[in-house]
Scaffold this active site. Sequence first.
Site, PDB file in Angstrom:
ATOM      1  N   HIS A 183       0.792   1.089   2.898  1.00  0.00           N
ATOM      2  CA  HIS A 183       1.222   0.843   4.283  1.00  0.00           C
ATOM      3  C   HIS A 183       1.966   2.030   4.863  1.00  0.00           C
ATOM      4  O   HIS A 183       2.331   2.980   4.154  1.00  0.00           O
ATOM      5  CB  HIS A 183       2.099  -0.418   4.347  1.00  0.00           C
ATOM      6  CG  HIS A 183       3.371  -0.333   3.553  1.00  0.00           C
ATOM      7  ND1 HIS A 183       4.489   0.330   3.996  1.00  0.00           N
ATOM      8  CD2 HIS A 183       3.699  -0.850   2.326  1.00  0.00           C
ATOM      9  CE1 HIS A 183       5.459   0.221   3.097  1.00  0.00           C
ATOM     10  NE2 HIS A 183       5.007  -0.489   2.070  1.00  0.00           N
ATOM     11  N   CYS A 199       5.008  -1.035  -3.601  1.00  0.00           N
ATOM     12  CA  CYS A 199       4.000  -0.675  -2.602  1.00  0.00           C
ATOM     13  C   CYS A 199       3.902   0.841  -2.491  1.00  0.00           C
ATOM     14  O   CYS A 199       4.721   1.581  -3.042  1.00  0.00           O
ATOM     15  CB  CYS A 199       4.357  -1.268  -1.244  1.00  0.00           C
ATOM     16  SG  CYS A 199       4.142  -3.060  -1.141  1.00  0.00           S
TER      17      CYS A 199
END
Length: 223
Positions: A183, A199
């Site tokens: 992301h 992440c």
Amino acid sequence: MAVLKSGTRVFAVLFAVGLFPVSIGALAQTREPSPPVLDKKNRKVWLQPGYIDFLMGSESYPPRHSRSASASASSIHTAIARQMVAYATHEKPGTIIIETQDRALYLVQPNGRALRYSIGVGREGYGWRGTERISSKREWPEWRPPADMLARRPDLPAHMAGGPDNPLGARALYLGNTLYRIHGSNEPGSVGQSSSSGCFRMTNDDVVDLSRRVKVGTKVVVL
């Protein structure tokens, strides 16, 4: 150099071989300490903020409030602009390969090349490896911190709408049925560091570019 105990001897070595590229005044104004890092390609030794105090006679290094020297050194990575590079792999073009140690994401291209992006990765204890596929893509995604994160950080909101202030940034590529994503970020300075909960962070510009190039079902290999 790490074994030299005398600040005078360290400075003498640095000046003698021409490896001291920054001023003492600039370093004295900084706060977060970490040990010297040798840039072998450019033949420079970068004295990280706070180390100058140690050389000038501090009783201990690193200071008690800071991270350990090894942890500081391992987190020193500079984000590099995306670029096409030579890259040998048996994976098919279109595959995403993430090399966490190098803080790099490679989108495999034909003819032994890949598009390289800088990424932020999981901090110590939150790294992982394996193979997943992109299960969905979202623009300006909303964010709901998982329960374990809320337990660690009760100050976080239970829900945050998508937008420039959202930690997921401009795009999110969801990995299988996991809670992990590739992301964007509202903190571009964190790209190139190990600071996430597993992440992979990119600058908003890079994650938009990547999202345009891949589709749902793309294979993602995390090394």
